[in-house]
Structures are given as structure tokens and as C-alpha cells.
Scaffold this active site. Sequence first.
Site, PDB file in Angstrom:
ATOM      1  N   LYS A   1      -5.942  -1.227  -4.851  1.00  0.00           N
ATOM      2  CA  LYS A   1      -5.810  -0.277  -3.991  1.00  0.00           C
ATOM      3  C   LYS A   1      -6.894   0.605  -3.907  1.00  0.00           C
ATOM      4  O   LYS A   1      -7.339   1.279  -2.892  1.00  0.00           O
ATOM      5  CB  LYS A   1      -4.475   0.430  -4.432  1.00  0.00           C
ATOM      6  CG  LYS A   1      -3.152  -0.187  -3.861  1.00  0.00           C
ATOM      7  CD  LYS A   1      -2.005   0.148  -3.936  1.00  0.00           C
ATOM      8  CE  LYS A   1      -1.025  -0.655  -3.223  1.00  0.00           C
ATOM      9  NZ  LYS A   1       0.474  -0.045  -3.266  1.00  0.00           N
TER      10      LYS A   1
ATOM     11  N   LYS B   1      -0.727 -11.870  -0.735  1.00  0.00           N
ATOM     12  CA  LYS B   1       0.910 -11.553  -0.788  1.00  0.00           C
ATOM     13  C   LYS B   1       0.860 -10.938   0.640  1.00  0.00           C
ATOM     14  O   LYS B   1       0.226 -10.285   1.134  1.00  0.00           O
ATOM     15  CB  LYS B   1       0.988 -10.767  -1.811  1.00  0.00           C
ATOM     16  CG  LYS B   1       2.256  -9.995  -2.049  1.00  0.00           C
ATOM     17  CD  LYS B   1       2.303  -8.884  -3.028  1.00  0.00           C
ATOM     18  CE  LYS B   1       1.809  -7.320  -2.514  1.00  0.00           C
ATOM     19  NZ  LYS B   1       2.265  -6.214  -3.192  1.00  0.00           N
TER      20      LYS B   1
ATOM     21  N   LYS C   1       3.277  -4.754   2.892  1.00  0.00           N
ATOM     22  CA  LYS C   1       3.712  -3.789   3.628  1.00  0.00           C
ATOM     23  C   LYS C   1       2.511  -2.657   4.051  1.00  0.00           C
ATOM     24  O   LYS C   1       2.736  -1.840   4.756  1.00  0.00           O
ATOM     25  CB  LYS C   1       4.997  -3.021   3.449  1.00  0.00           C
ATOM     26  CG  LYS C   1       5.014  -2.178   1.887  1.00  0.00           C
ATOM     27  CD  LYS C   1       6.293  -1.853   1.441  1.00  0.00           C
ATOM     28  CE  LYS C   1       6.559  -1.574   0.274  1.00  0.00           C
ATOM     29  NZ  LYS C   1       7.847  -0.932  -0.446  1.00  0.00           N
TER      30      LYS C   1
END
Length: 327
Positions: free
Chosen positions: A111, A195, A198
Site C-alpha cells: 500500500k 488477489k 476491493k
Amino acid sequence: MKTMLSGIKPTGQLTLGNYIGAIKQFISYQNDYEMLIFIADLHALTLPIDPKELKENTENLIAIYLACGLDPNKVILFKQSDVHEHAELGYILACQSNMGELSRMTQYKDKSSKISNKESIPTGLFIYPTLMAADILLYDADYVPVGIDQKQHVELTRDIAERFNRTYGGGFKIPETVLARSGAKINSLSDPNKKMSKSESDKGTIYLLDDLALSRKKIMSAVTDMDNEVRFDMENKPGISNLLTIMSTLSNRSIEDLENEYRHGGYGNFKKAVADVVISELEALQNKVNEIKKSGIISQVLLEGSKKAEALASKKLELIYKKIGLR
Ligand code: TYM
């Protein structure tokens, strides 16, 4: 009875990955464990989020929990921010962790690597795993059902708890990760080596509350390979293997059984069958979610859940405060 605990962040829309990797697991365990399931809304603040969106996501998530069959009479269902002990123990555990171990967390690395100005990486993103450790350790959880991406955070929780116990003479139970037998990592339909997530809204992600025709389209255009044989082989055929996993977990049929039926029938035919199974599950879920949102029971469920959680959490926090000399 052993205690099991897990949570989901109300960021973005919930995906089929969350459903298969986490929620379906919760349902299957609720009769066998003392279970606590919460909405990790404090965790949703680690990256910027619009307040209105946060509220909506939270309401949708609790409605999804209920629609999927989590029974508030069996499971303690609550919102993290309703139980202030999470933030308090989170601070204590941040003081028990170090920069080295937190910098090694894969999710933090992923991230933060997307933020170009390193000076502006949010501190909350960095200390996120210590808040997650608090969530788990507050309730003496024996087991934590999560998808593969969260396993490293549970391992860090164990390290922090063991370190604390050595320093202060006990206090925490050491939790174990529980992964779904199948479906612990559902991958993106457009990039089946990554993966399904969302945070990356794209054509590879199926959202639980999304338009059904759109979801069908995404499945029909899922990236596969060229050899036209429906066979499970994660390394060489990640796209087909991902679709097999999705269909197997949703239809309760084994991968072998599906391979036997679809092996030589062509990819188009197989994708249509996967889409049928997914869409019928999502349609039923969406209808129930709408009913639950209309029924007005959500605030009552959360109020009762937070009272029960608070009773457990406050005792634990008092004990920890005593151990470290704050009481
Ligand atoms: P979150 O909100 O990112 O994801 C919720 C759960 O869904 C699983 N998951 C997946 N499983 C399979 N395939 C996928 N593509 C996929 N994507 C997500 C995640 O592994 C997770 O189990 N930090 C946690 C929330 C949390 C928590 C906790 C969990 C906060 N405190 C304490 C357990 C215990 C998170 O962000 O999950």
C-alpha cells in the site's frame, strides 16, 4: 468452548474474495465456537475515506453479515469503534512493537509503495497491525479465520503477545490463524496472479452488491489461457484454477467433480456455468440485504453486540493496565 474472532474493514465494496475467504468461513463456524465478528471501522481510517461512504459501507457490511446467516444470538456482532478498548490496547501494543517488524509487513509495503511521496505515507497505515493485534488479543481469541493476505498480521500478533507475556509475566492468549480449506485466496478475474481486491476497482473484481449483469460480464470475460482444457493447475492455468475454486466453494462440489464435468466442454460453457452459480448466490444475497436494511434491526443488533463485547474487552484491558503498572 474455544473463542474465534474476525473482522472486515468497511472500505470500498465487499468482494467475492471477502465472501469466500472470510464470511463463508464465519458462517460455517458459528455453531462450534464462541464467536466475535466485528466491523473494523477504525481500520478503515488508515487511508483517506469519505465519512458518508464510511457510514454507508458500515451499514452494508452489517447487513451482509446478517444476510449471509450470521446469527446475532450466537455470534457477538459489533462495530470496533463502539468498543473504545480496541484503540486503547492498540496504543499499548504500538508501544510493544518496533519499526523493523512493522516495515516488513507485506500489506504495508504494497500500500505504501503506491504513494509516490514517501513523506506522506499515513502513520495509521504503518501501525495498522498493532490495532489488529489489539482486536484479537482483547478477547483471548484461540482462532482467527482470515484469507491468506492477513496471515502475516496474525503471526505478528503472536510475536507481540509472546513478547508481552515474557516481559510482564503473561496476560495474553496466543492465537492461531485459520485459513479456508479452499478459497483462502480468490484472485482477480483480469489478472489471475493477483488477489481480488476491493481497493483495486476494475473489471477483475466482483462486488457483492453490484449490478448482476455487470458481474456476469466480468466472469464471461475472465482472463484464461489458450489450451481450452478445464483443469486445476494454479501455476500454468491460474485463471481457470481461480474460476474452479470460486465455483467449487459456492456450489459445495469438489474441484475433481467439476473438472470431470467441464474438462472438454470449452471455456465459454464453463464460464457460463460459473457465472450462473455466482449470480444466483449474489441475487439471493442482495435480496436479503435489502430486506434487512428496510427492517431497521441493524442499530439494535450493533447496540447489543457492543455491550457484550465491551464487557469482555474492559476486563482484559484492566488486567493489561495492571500488568504494565498503569493501575
Ligand atoms: P479486509 O477487510 O481487507 O478483508 C476481510 C477478509 O477477507 C479476506 N480476503 C480474501 N480472502 C480470499 N481471497 C481474497 N481475494 C480476499 N480478499 C480479502 C481477508 O483475508 C480478510 O480475512 N485487517 C483485516 C481486518 C481485521 C481483522 C482484525 C481480521 C481487522 N482486525 C482482527 C481478523 C482479526 C482486513 O483489512 O481485512
